[in-house]
Design a protein around this motif. Structure first.
Motif, PDB file in Angstrom:
ATOM      1  N   THR A   1      -1.702  -2.532  -9.216  1.00  0.00           N
ATOM      2  CA  THR A   1      -1.454  -3.695  -8.362  1.00  0.00           C
ATOM      3  C   THR A   1      -2.232  -4.913  -8.840  1.00  0.00           C
ATOM      4  N   TYR A   2      -1.638  -6.094  -8.617  1.00  0.00           N
ATOM      5  CA  TYR A   2      -2.192  -7.350  -9.100  1.00  0.00           C
ATOM      6  C   TYR A   2      -2.118  -8.420  -8.001  1.00  0.00           C
ATOM      7  N   ALA A   3      -3.179  -9.197  -7.858  1.00  0.00           N
ATOM      8  CA  ALA A   3      -3.183 -10.368  -6.973  1.00  0.00           C
ATOM      9  C   ALA A   3      -4.308 -11.287  -7.417  1.00  0.00           C
ATOM     10  N   HIS A   4      -4.192 -12.570  -7.086  1.00  0.00           N
ATOM     11  CA  HIS A   4      -5.271 -13.504  -7.403  1.00  0.00           C
ATOM     12  C   HIS A   4      -6.521 -13.107  -6.628  1.00  0.00           C
ATOM     13  N   ALA A   5      -7.667 -13.299  -7.247  1.00  0.00           N
ATOM     14  CA  ALA A   5      -8.936 -12.895  -6.640  1.00  0.00           C
ATOM     15  C   ALA A   5      -9.141 -13.510  -5.262  1.00  0.00           C
ATOM     16  N   ALA A   6      -8.673 -14.752  -5.059  1.00  0.00           N
ATOM     17  CA  ALA A   6      -8.920 -15.442  -3.788  1.00  0.00           C
ATOM     18  C   ALA A   6      -8.138 -14.843  -2.622  1.00  0.00           C
ATOM     19  N   ASP A   7      -7.029 -14.158  -2.901  1.00  0.00           N
ATOM     20  CA  ASP A   7      -6.246 -13.528  -1.834  1.00  0.00           C
ATOM     21  C   ASP A   7      -6.412 -12.013  -1.811  1.00  0.00           C
ATOM     22  N   ALA A   8      -7.014 -11.456  -2.837  1.00  0.00           N
ATOM     23  CA  ALA A   8      -7.142  -9.999  -2.915  1.00  0.00           C
ATOM     24  C   ALA A   8      -7.928  -9.427  -1.739  1.00  0.00           C
ATOM     25  N   ARG A   9      -8.947 -10.155  -1.280  1.00  0.00           N
ATOM     26  CA  ARG A   9      -9.764  -9.628  -0.174  1.00  0.00           C
ATOM     27  C   ARG A   9      -8.945  -9.501   1.107  1.00  0.00           C
ATOM     28  N   LEU A  10      -7.980 -10.405   1.311  1.00  0.00           N
ATOM     29  CA  LEU A  10      -7.112 -10.305   2.490  1.00  0.00           C
ATOM     30  C   LEU A  10      -6.210  -9.085   2.388  1.00  0.00           C
ATOM     31  N   ILE A  11      -5.692  -8.849   1.198  1.00  0.00           N
ATOM     32  CA  ILE A  11      -4.778  -7.730   0.977  1.00  0.00           C
ATOM     33  C   ILE A  11      -5.511  -6.400   1.089  1.00  0.00           C
ATOM     34  N   GLU A  12      -6.700  -6.354   0.539  1.00  0.00           N
ATOM     35  CA  GLU A  12      -7.461  -5.099   0.558  1.00  0.00           C
ATOM     36  C   GLU A  12      -8.097  -4.823   1.915  1.00  0.00           C
ATOM     37  N   GLY A  13      -8.441  -5.876   2.652  1.00  0.00           N
ATOM     38  CA  GLY A  13      -9.200  -5.704   3.886  1.00  0.00           C
ATOM     39  C   GLY A  13      -8.405  -5.789   5.167  1.00  0.00           C
ATOM     40  N   HIS A  14      -7.097  -6.039   5.069  1.00  0.00           N
ATOM     41  CA  HIS A  14      -6.256  -6.137   6.266  1.00  0.00           C
ATOM     42  C   HIS A  14      -6.319  -4.823   7.062  1.00  0.00           C
ATOM     43  N   PRO A  15      -6.380  -4.877   8.417  1.00  0.00           N
ATOM     44  CA  PRO A  15      -6.287  -6.065   9.282  1.00  0.00           C
ATOM     45  C   PRO A  15      -7.625  -6.716   9.619  1.00  0.00           C
ATOM     46  N   GLU A  16      -8.744  -6.124   9.174  1.00  0.00           N
ATOM     47  CA  GLU A  16     -10.049  -6.683   9.533  1.00  0.00           C
ATOM     48  C   GLU A  16     -10.205  -8.103   8.997  1.00  0.00           C
ATOM     49  N   THR A  17      -9.898  -8.303   7.718  1.00  0.00           N
ATOM     50  CA  THR A  17     -10.069  -9.640   7.141  1.00  0.00           C
ATOM     51  C   THR A  17      -9.117 -10.639   7.778  1.00  0.00           C
ATOM     52  N   THR A  18      -7.883 -10.224   8.023  1.00  0.00           N
ATOM     53  CA  THR A  18      -6.904 -11.103   8.647  1.00  0.00           C
ATOM     54  C   THR A  18      -7.332 -11.458  10.067  1.00  0.00           C
ATOM     55  N   GLY A  19      -7.849 -10.472  10.790  1.00  0.00           N
ATOM     56  CA  GLY A  19      -8.300 -10.702  12.159  1.00  0.00           C
ATOM     57  C   GLY A  19      -9.475 -11.661  12.226  1.00  0.00           C
ATOM     58  N   LYS A  20     -10.423 -11.504  11.314  1.00  0.00           N
ATOM     59  CA  LYS A  20     -11.575 -12.408  11.295  1.00  0.00           C
ATOM     60  C   LYS A  20     -11.148 -13.828  10.957  1.00  0.00           C
ATOM     61  N   ALA A  21     -10.227 -13.951  10.002  1.00  0.00           N
ATOM     62  CA  ALA A  21      -9.737 -15.283   9.637  1.00  0.00           C
ATOM     63  C   ALA A  21      -9.010 -15.920  10.816  1.00  0.00           C
ATOM     64  N   SER A  22      -8.209 -15.136  11.536  1.00  0.00           N
ATOM     65  CA  SER A  22      -7.483 -15.646  12.696  1.00  0.00           C
ATOM     66  C   SER A  22      -8.458 -16.150  13.764  1.00  0.00           C
ATOM     67  N   SER A  23      -9.479 -15.366  14.060  1.00  0.00           N
ATOM     68  CA  SER A  23     -10.450 -15.762  15.090  1.00  0.00           C
ATOM     69  C   SER A  23     -11.193 -17.029  14.696  1.00  0.00           C
ATOM     70  N   ARG A  24     -11.530 -17.115  13.415  1.00  0.00           N
ATOM     71  CA  ARG A  24     -12.264 -18.291  12.946  1.00  0.00           C
ATOM     72  C   ARG A  24     -11.401 -19.553  13.048  1.00  0.00           C
ATOM     73  N   TYR A  25     -10.131 -19.438  12.687  1.00  0.00           N
ATOM     74  CA  TYR A  25      -9.245 -20.596  12.785  1.00  0.00           C
ATOM     75  C   TYR A  25      -8.997 -20.992  14.233  1.00  0.00           C
ATOM     76  N   MET A  26      -8.898 -20.009  15.119  1.00  0.00           N
ATOM     77  CA  MET A  26      -8.682 -20.344  16.535  1.00  0.00           C
ATOM     78  C   MET A  26      -9.910 -21.053  17.126  1.00  0.00           C
TER      79      MET A  26
ATOM     80  N   GLY B   1       0.819  -1.213   0.000  1.00  0.00           N
ATOM     81  CA  GLY B   1       0.000   0.000   0.000  1.00  0.00           C
ATOM     82  C   GLY B   1       0.847   1.253   0.000  1.00  0.00           C
ATOM     83  N   ARG B   2       1.896   1.246   0.805  1.00  0.00           N
ATOM     84  CA  ARG B   2       2.799   2.391   0.855  1.00  0.00           C
ATOM     85  C   ARG B   2       3.498   2.575  -0.492  1.00  0.00           C
ATOM     86  N   ALA B   3       3.971   1.464  -1.075  1.00  0.00           N
ATOM     87  CA  ALA B   3       4.667   1.544  -2.358  1.00  0.00           C
ATOM     88  C   ALA B   3       3.730   2.028  -3.464  1.00  0.00           C
TER      89      ALA B   3
END
Length: 317
Positions: A86-111, A76-78
């Motif tokens: 910017t380019y990323a696969h659709a399946a990971d783009a939501r993590l990149i665009e939504g961090h830290p909310e998406t990452t946090g939700k995924a972490s809680s769900r896995y725990m 994001g800074r770059a």
């Protein structure tokens, strides 16, 4: 390494060591995986780009091989400094665009899932605090183009084919430059260590875990690659041999997990047997290794899963 790609080693705070950022010398130039957002990493990226004659402001494109913090963190800074696409696969783009909310939700769900697999509540809470503590090494980054398998990316006249190689993450990609037989593998294939293939967990249809990972490796082994440029570690030439080594490792691990599995042992119990004395930072990787291979054994019919609202068990079939 071909003249069209230059490896820039970017420091990370993780045991795996530096992330490889690749400078693609197109017109304009592009970078693949800028690395994490730390003072050391941002200074290193800017300095190495300047030394290569391609200051950050000239970068026209940024490609993310997958949505892990040590790879997309300072994207994001770059992008803000350069205006790069910017380019990323659709399946990971939501993590990149939504961090830290998406990452946090995924972490809680896995725990939550880990608790059902026998991990003590106090350990999942410790792990969640640990991972939330490293979230600041990344900021969200808009993804301008969502990649799919077989797409072609023109990076300033240097054209790569996108290969969707899931397993390590849902949206992991490798980049193939046919003319020079150069393969950028992200974290799907590393020369010196075996990448963690993780596990699907709740998302049973997700393209994650050893089953999908091994299919991705089979695909990479069919390419006539002269050199592989990995996400960590040194470039290597023997792609087929490296695929064979990693594949053997996963089949051996699968047999070890099956041999350790008894009716009395939860997936969490197997960690202590297979990976004694793991530091906190590596407990989740060990757990993912165990659960991922249990899921692979389930696919192969060697084990079966029993679920209740508060418990998930794997039993010999």
């Amino acid at each position: 390494m071909p003249d069209l790609v230059e490896r820039l080693s970017i420091p990370t705070p993780f045991p795996v060591g530096p992330t490889n950022c690749y400078l693609v010398r197109g017109d304009p130039p592009a970078i693949v995986d800028p690395g994490p957002l730390t003072d050391s990493a941002t200074e290193t990226l800017e300095r190495k780009l300047a030394e290569a004659g391609c200051p950050l402001e000239r970068i026209g494109a940024i490609v993310f091989t997958h949505g892990h913090l040590d790879h997309f963190g300072q994207g994001g800074r770059a992008k803000g400094r350069s205006g790069a696409r910017t380019y990323a696969h659709a399946a990971d783009a939501r993590l990149i665009e939504g961090h830290p909310e998406t990452t946090g939700k995924a972490s809680s769900r896995y725990m939550e899932y880990a608790r059902r697999l026998g991990m003590p509540v106090e350990l999942t809470e410790k792990l969640e605090r640990h991972y939330h503590g490293i979230f600041p090494i990344a900021e969200p980054c808009p993804v301008d183009e969502k990649l799919s398998d077989g797409a072609r990316i023109d990076l300033g006249g240097v054209v790569f084919e996108v290969l969707h190689t899931p397993g390590h993450t849902r949206g992991s990609v490798s980049l193939w430059h046919e003319a020079s037989a150069t393969l950028l593998t992200g974290d799907t294939l590393l020369g010196s260590v075996t990448p963690n293939a993780f596990f699907a967990g709740y998302a049973s249809d997700a393209e994650m875990g050893p089953y999908h990972y091994l299919r991705s490796l089979e695909r990479l082994a069919t390419l006539p690659a002269r050199i592989a440029l990995p996400g960590h570690g040194k470039p290597f030439e023997d792609v087929k041999g490296t695929v064979e080594r990693v594949t053997i490792h996963h089949h051996e691990r699968k047999r070890e997990v099956l041999a350790a599995l008894t009716e009395e042992r939860s997936p969490y119990d197997l960690i202590a047997l297979l990976f004694p004395r793991l530091p906190l930072s590596e407990v989740w990787l060990g757990f993912a290794e165990v659960v991922g291979h249990l899921e692979l054994l389930e696919r192969e019919g060697a084990v079966r899963r029993e679920e209740t609202p508060d418990r998930v068990r794997f039993l010999r079939a």
